[in-house]
Design a protein around this motif. Sequence first.
Motif, PDB file in Angstrom:
ATOM      1  N   ILE A  35       0.856  -1.182   0.000  1.00 47.17           N
ATOM      2  CA  ILE A  35       0.000   0.000   0.000  1.00 47.17           C
ATOM      3  C   ILE A  35       0.889   1.227   0.000  1.00 47.17           C
ATOM      4  CG2 ILE A  35      -1.742   1.285   1.270  1.00 47.17           C
ATOM      5  CD1 ILE A  35      -2.731  -1.387   2.364  1.00 47.17           C
ATOM      6  N   ASP A  36       0.663   2.122  -0.959  1.00 48.92           N
ATOM      7  CA  ASP A  36       1.414   3.358  -1.046  1.00 48.92           C
ATOM      8  C   ASP A  36       1.016   4.251   0.132  1.00 48.92           C
ATOM      9  OD1 ASP A  36       1.218   6.380  -2.681  1.00 48.92           O
ATOM     10  OD2 ASP A  36       3.099   5.272  -2.537  1.00 48.92           O
ATOM     11  N   PRO A  37       1.989   4.715   0.924  1.00 48.54           N
ATOM     12  CA  PRO A  37       1.626   5.481   2.115  1.00 48.54           C
ATOM     13  C   PRO A  37       1.014   6.852   1.808  1.00 48.54           C
ATOM     14  CG  PRO A  37       4.011   5.334   1.885  1.00 48.54           C
ATOM     15  CD  PRO A  37       3.413   4.492   0.813  1.00 48.54           C
ATOM     16  N   LEU A  38       1.362   7.452   0.683  1.00 52.81           N
ATOM     17  CA  LEU A  38       0.859   8.783   0.378  1.00 52.81           C
ATOM     18  C   LEU A  38      -0.558   8.756  -0.180  1.00 52.81           C
ATOM     19  CD1 LEU A  38       1.401  11.800   0.153  1.00 52.81           C
ATOM     20  CD2 LEU A  38       2.343  11.395  -2.121  1.00 52.81           C
ATOM     21  N   MET A  39      -0.790   7.967  -1.219  1.00 59.43           N
ATOM     22  CA  MET A  39      -2.085   7.960  -1.891  1.00 59.43           C
ATOM     23  C   MET A  39      -2.994   6.804  -1.468  1.00 59.43           C
ATOM     24  SD  MET A  39      -2.086  10.625  -3.714  1.00 59.43           S
ATOM     25  CE  MET A  39      -3.416  10.425  -4.838  1.00 59.43           C
ATOM     26  N   GLY A  40      -2.426   5.747  -0.900  1.00 64.42           N
ATOM     27  CA  GLY A  40      -3.225   4.613  -0.481  1.00 64.42           C
ATOM     28  C   GLY A  40      -3.489   3.617  -1.595  1.00 64.42           C
ATOM     29  N   TYR A  41      -2.815   3.764  -2.749  1.00 61.58           N
ATOM     30  CA  TYR A  41      -2.986   2.818  -3.844  1.00 61.58           C
ATOM     31  C   TYR A  41      -2.352   1.494  -3.485  1.00 61.58           C
ATOM     32  CZ  TYR A  41      -3.986   6.937  -6.733  1.00 61.58           C
ATOM     33  OH  TYR A  41      -4.505   8.079  -7.246  1.00 61.58           O
TER      34      TYR A  41
END
Length: 101
Positions: A35-41
Amino acid sequence: MSARIYSPARTAMQSGTAKSGHWVLEFEPEAPRKIDPLMGYTSSSDMKSQVRLTFATKEEAVAYAQKNGIAFRLEEAKAPKRRQVSYAENFRYDRKVPWTH
Protein backbone atom coordinates in the motif's frame (compact mmCIF):
# COMPACT_ATOMS: atom_id res chain seq x y z
CA MET A 1 5.80 -19.71 -10.65
CA SER A 2 2.50 -21.49 -10.26
CA ALA A 3 -0.82 -20.93 -11.95
CA ARG A 4 -4.48 -21.62 -11.36
CA ILE A 5 -6.71 -23.04 -14.11
CA TYR A 6 -10.44 -22.61 -13.62
CA SER A 7 -13.71 -21.96 -15.41
CA PRO A 8 -15.22 -18.67 -14.18
CA ALA A 9 -18.74 -18.71 -12.85
CA ARG A 10 -21.41 -16.43 -14.21
CA THR A 11 -21.81 -13.09 -12.48
CA ALA A 12 -24.64 -12.41 -10.08
CA MET A 13 -26.17 -10.06 -12.63
CA GLN A 14 -26.59 -12.80 -15.24
CA SER A 15 -29.44 -15.23 -15.45
CA GLY A 16 -28.00 -17.05 -18.46
CA THR A 17 -24.67 -18.64 -19.25
CA ALA A 18 -23.13 -15.86 -21.34
CA LYS A 19 -19.40 -15.21 -20.88
CA SER A 20 -18.93 -18.56 -19.16
CA GLY A 21 -17.81 -21.96 -20.36
CA HIS A 22 -14.25 -20.95 -21.16
CA TRP A 23 -11.18 -21.74 -19.08
CA VAL A 24 -8.76 -19.21 -17.58
CA LEU A 25 -5.11 -19.58 -16.59
CA GLU A 26 -4.01 -17.02 -13.99
CA PHE A 27 -0.66 -16.85 -12.25
CA GLU A 28 -0.53 -16.91 -8.45
CA PRO A 29 1.01 -13.77 -6.91
CA GLU A 30 4.70 -14.21 -6.12
CA ALA A 31 5.10 -11.01 -4.11
CA PRO A 32 2.65 -9.45 -1.67
CA ARG A 33 0.88 -6.25 -2.59
CA LYS A 34 2.04 -3.03 -0.97
CA ILE A 35 0.00 0.00 0.00
CA ASP A 36 1.41 3.36 -1.05
CA PRO A 37 1.63 5.48 2.12
CA LEU A 38 0.86 8.78 0.38
CA MET A 39 -2.08 7.96 -1.89
CA GLY A 40 -3.23 4.61 -0.48
CA TYR A 41 -2.99 2.82 -3.84
CA THR A 42 -2.31 -0.89 -3.84
CA SER A 43 0.62 -1.90 -6.01
CA SER A 44 2.76 -4.92 -6.72
CA SER A 45 6.09 -5.57 -8.39
CA ASP A 46 4.79 -8.87 -9.76
CA MET A 47 4.03 -8.44 -13.46
CA LYS A 48 2.70 -11.98 -13.94
CA SER A 49 -0.32 -11.17 -11.79
CA GLN A 50 -1.58 -9.07 -14.71
CA VAL A 51 -1.49 -12.00 -17.16
CA ARG A 52 -4.79 -13.80 -17.73
CA LEU A 53 -4.94 -16.35 -20.55
CA THR A 54 -8.25 -17.75 -21.79
CA PHE A 55 -8.76 -21.11 -23.48
CA ALA A 56 -11.76 -22.78 -25.08
CA THR A 57 -11.31 -26.08 -23.24
CA LYS A 58 -9.71 -27.39 -20.07
CA GLU A 59 -7.42 -29.66 -22.06
CA GLU A 60 -5.97 -26.71 -23.99
CA ALA A 61 -5.16 -24.86 -20.76
CA VAL A 62 -3.53 -27.91 -19.19
CA ALA A 63 -1.53 -28.63 -22.37
CA TYR A 64 -0.28 -25.01 -22.45
CA ALA A 65 0.85 -25.17 -18.83
CA GLN A 66 2.61 -28.51 -19.32
CA LYS A 67 4.28 -27.38 -22.55
CA ASN A 68 5.71 -24.26 -20.89
CA GLY A 69 6.69 -25.97 -17.63
CA ILE A 70 4.20 -24.07 -15.47
CA ALA A 71 3.13 -25.72 -12.23
CA PHE A 72 -0.64 -25.47 -12.09
CA ARG A 73 -3.60 -26.18 -9.86
CA LEU A 74 -6.75 -27.29 -11.65
CA GLU A 75 -10.12 -26.28 -10.20
CA GLU A 76 -12.94 -28.29 -11.73
CA ALA A 77 -16.07 -26.47 -12.81
CA LYS A 78 -19.13 -27.05 -10.67
CA ALA A 79 -22.42 -27.74 -12.40
CA PRO A 80 -25.13 -25.29 -11.34
CA LYS A 81 -28.09 -26.70 -9.48
CA ARG A 82 -31.15 -25.76 -11.46
CA ARG A 83 -34.55 -26.27 -9.91
CA GLN A 84 -37.58 -26.34 -12.16
CA VAL A 85 -40.07 -23.88 -10.68
CA SER A 86 -43.39 -22.88 -12.11
CA TYR A 87 -45.77 -20.09 -11.19
CA ALA A 88 -48.56 -22.63 -10.59
CA GLU A 89 -46.67 -24.03 -7.57
CA ASN A 90 -47.61 -20.87 -5.65
CA PHE A 91 -51.24 -22.02 -5.67
CA ARG A 92 -50.88 -25.74 -4.90
CA TYR A 93 -53.47 -27.06 -2.45
CA ASP A 94 -50.94 -29.26 -0.60
CA ARG A 95 -48.54 -26.47 0.43
CA LYS A 96 -47.19 -26.63 3.97
CA VAL A 97 -47.72 -22.90 4.45
CA PRO A 98 -50.69 -21.29 2.69
CA TRP A 99 -49.76 -18.62 0.19
CA THR A 100 -51.56 -15.31 0.61
CA HIS A 101 -51.10 -11.76 -0.46
